[in-house]
Design an enzyme around this catalytic site. Structure first.
Site, short mmCIF file in Angstrom:
data_model
loop_
_atom_site.label_atom_id
_atom_site.label_comp_id
_atom_site.label_asym_id
_atom_site.label_seq_id
_atom_site.Cartn_x
_atom_site.Cartn_y
_atom_site.Cartn_z
N ASN A 101 20.68 41.78 37.58
CA ASN A 101 21.25 42.23 36.31
C ASN A 101 20.18 42.27 35.21
OD1 ASN A 101 23.61 42.24 37.75
ND2 ASN A 101 24.31 40.26 36.95
N ASP A 103 21.16 42.20 31.89
CA ASP A 103 21.90 41.89 30.65
C ASP A 103 21.48 40.57 29.99
OD1 ASP A 103 24.70 41.29 32.89
OD2 ASP A 103 23.15 39.87 32.26
N HIS A 118 15.20 43.12 38.19
CA HIS A 118 15.17 44.51 37.69
C HIS A 118 14.87 44.55 36.19
CE1 HIS A 118 17.83 45.65 41.34
NE2 HIS A 118 16.56 45.72 41.63
N CYS A 148 7.36 54.89 20.28
CA CYS A 148 6.31 53.89 19.98
C CYS A 148 5.65 54.30 18.66
CB CYS A 148 5.27 53.89 21.10
SG CYS A 148 3.81 52.92 20.70
N GLU A 216 35.16 42.10 47.50
CA GLU A 216 35.31 42.86 48.76
C GLU A 216 34.14 42.55 49.68
OE1 GLU A 216 35.20 46.75 46.98
OE2 GLU A 216 33.02 46.72 46.82
N1 APR Z 1 33.63 38.83 40.91
C1 APR Z 1 32.88 38.95 42.04
N2 APR Z 1 32.42 40.14 42.50
C2 APR Z 1 32.74 41.23 41.78
C3 APR Z 1 33.51 41.18 40.60
C4 APR Z 1 33.96 39.92 40.17
N3 APR Z 1 34.71 39.76 39.07
N4 APR Z 1 33.65 42.46 40.13
C5 APR Z 1 32.97 43.27 40.98
N5 APR Z 1 32.44 42.53 41.98
C6 APR Z 1 31.58 42.99 43.08
C7 APR Z 1 31.94 44.34 43.65
O1 APR Z 1 32.88 44.18 44.72
C8 APR Z 1 30.57 44.81 44.18
O2 APR Z 1 30.36 44.38 45.53
O3 APR Z 1 30.28 43.13 42.55
C9 APR Z 1 29.57 44.13 43.28
C10 APR Z 1 28.89 45.07 42.30
O4 APR Z 1 28.13 45.99 43.05
P1 APR Z 1 27.19 47.03 42.29
O5 APR Z 1 27.94 47.68 41.18
O6 APR Z 1 26.56 47.88 43.35
O7 APR Z 1 26.08 46.11 41.60
P2 APR Z 1 24.77 45.49 42.24
O8 APR Z 1 25.00 45.07 43.64
O9 APR Z 1 24.29 44.48 41.28
O10 APR Z 1 23.76 46.75 42.21
C11 APR Z 1 22.43 46.48 42.56
O11 APR Z 1 21.87 48.74 41.94
O12 APR Z 1 22.09 50.51 40.53
C12 APR Z 1 21.27 49.46 40.86
O13 APR Z 1 19.74 48.41 39.45
C13 APR Z 1 21.10 48.50 39.71
O14 APR Z 1 20.82 46.11 39.82
C14 APR Z 1 21.62 47.19 40.26
C15 APR Z 1 21.53 47.38 41.76
#
Ligand code: APR
Length: 245
Positions: A101, A103, A118, A148, A216
């Site tokens: 993340n 953030d 990232h 810049c 999931e």
């Molecule tokens: N609690 C637990 N898991 C959750 C929740 C929650 N409240 N809400 C969503 N999820 C899960 C979803 O089921 C999913 O498997 O979080 C996951 C989010 O997946 P992504 O949106 O693909 O995020 P991420 O895995 O962090 O993506 C990786 O992809 O686009 C790039 O740079 C971006 O860092 C990011 C990377």
């Protein structure tokens, strides 16, 4: 013994717990994930809006997405899941958080040893002179994009776009933590973006136990996960935490 108690017992018995987090841990702070029906990539095609080539070719277009993302990220506050991980580190249960993340919510919650695989969107970087500026409202509202002051070129959030490599120092730190860990909490990640997604596999190969917390199943669930806790990160982590003390 219920699964939360089992995981709490495991956390107490292992020596080096590392948490690997993704966008799912920040969803309860109001930041949408990237994938899934409510994901950012269902609104913006990542190839068009989150690839370094797109940024260089059309910064004004990419800054439209960045500005949209900033509205939620900059107002977001850490949720219970971030706070529990910070408290676990404070009490010596957790050694490091490796997050995908951007953030900054883990640090805001109080986590000290955070590896931002990232990058962090709270800094803007000039690709010309390397100068970094802290994000502030009036800066990101500059149209078509903030520049810049010295090079007069578009500033870029200090995050890793698709098509960019992970800074070597960050990879090195992450891989050092992963090779030391004997237990990994994999929280809220779809496990599909490399090289970040490789880290739990590396931990597993080195003999670590893997506990996965997600709404999931993911590619990890039926391959390397030892315990799959299905549900929201904040609820599950606070349940485990109550059994730790
Ligand atoms: N609690 C637990 N898991 C959750 C929740 C929650 N409240 N809400 C969503 N999820 C899960 C979803 O089921 C999913 O498997 O979080 C996951 C989010 O997946 P992504 O949106 O693909 O995020 P991420 O895995 O962090 O993506 C990786 O992809 O686009 C790039 O740079 C971006 O860092 C990011 C990377």
């Amino acid at each position: 013994m219920d699964l939360y108690r089992k995981v709490a017992e495991l956390i107490k018995s292992f020596k080096y717990l590392v948490a690997f987090t993704g966008a799912g841990i920040s969803v309860e702070s109001g930041i949408p994930p990237f994938r899934g029906s409510q994901g950012l990539w269902s609104k913006y095609d990542p190839e068009e809006f989150a690839h370094i080539e797109s940024f260089l070719k059309n910064p004004a277009k990419v800054w439209k997405m960045i500005r949209d993302m900033f509205t939620t990220v900059l107002e977001a506050k850490p949720n219970t899941a971030h706070k529990v991980l910070a408290e676990m580190e404070k009490r010596g249960y957790l050694k490091a958080v490796i997050t995908q993340n951007i953030d900054g919510l883990h640090q805001e919650a109080g986590s000290k040893n955070v590896i931002e695989f990232h990058g962090n969107c709270k800094w803007l970087l000039c690709l010309g002179c390397g100068k970094k500026e802290e994000v502030r409202k009036e800066l990101i509202e500059k149209l078509p994009y903030p520049k810049c002051p010295k090079c007069e070129i578009p500033l870029k959030p200090d995050v890793v776009f698709f098509g960019e490599s992970i800074p070597f120092s960050v990879r090195k730190k992450a891989e050092t933590e992963v090779s030391s860990c004997d237990f990994m909490l994999v929280i809220g990640t779809s496990g599909v973006v490399y090289p970040a997604a490789e880290l739990p596999y590396i931990a597993k190969i080195r003999g670590a136990k893997i506990v996965e917390i997600n709404l999931e199943e993911t590619p990890y669930t039926f391959s390397i996960t030892d315990y799959f806790l299905k549900g929201k990160a904040s609820k599950i982590l606070s349940e485990i935490f109550t059994k730790l003390s």
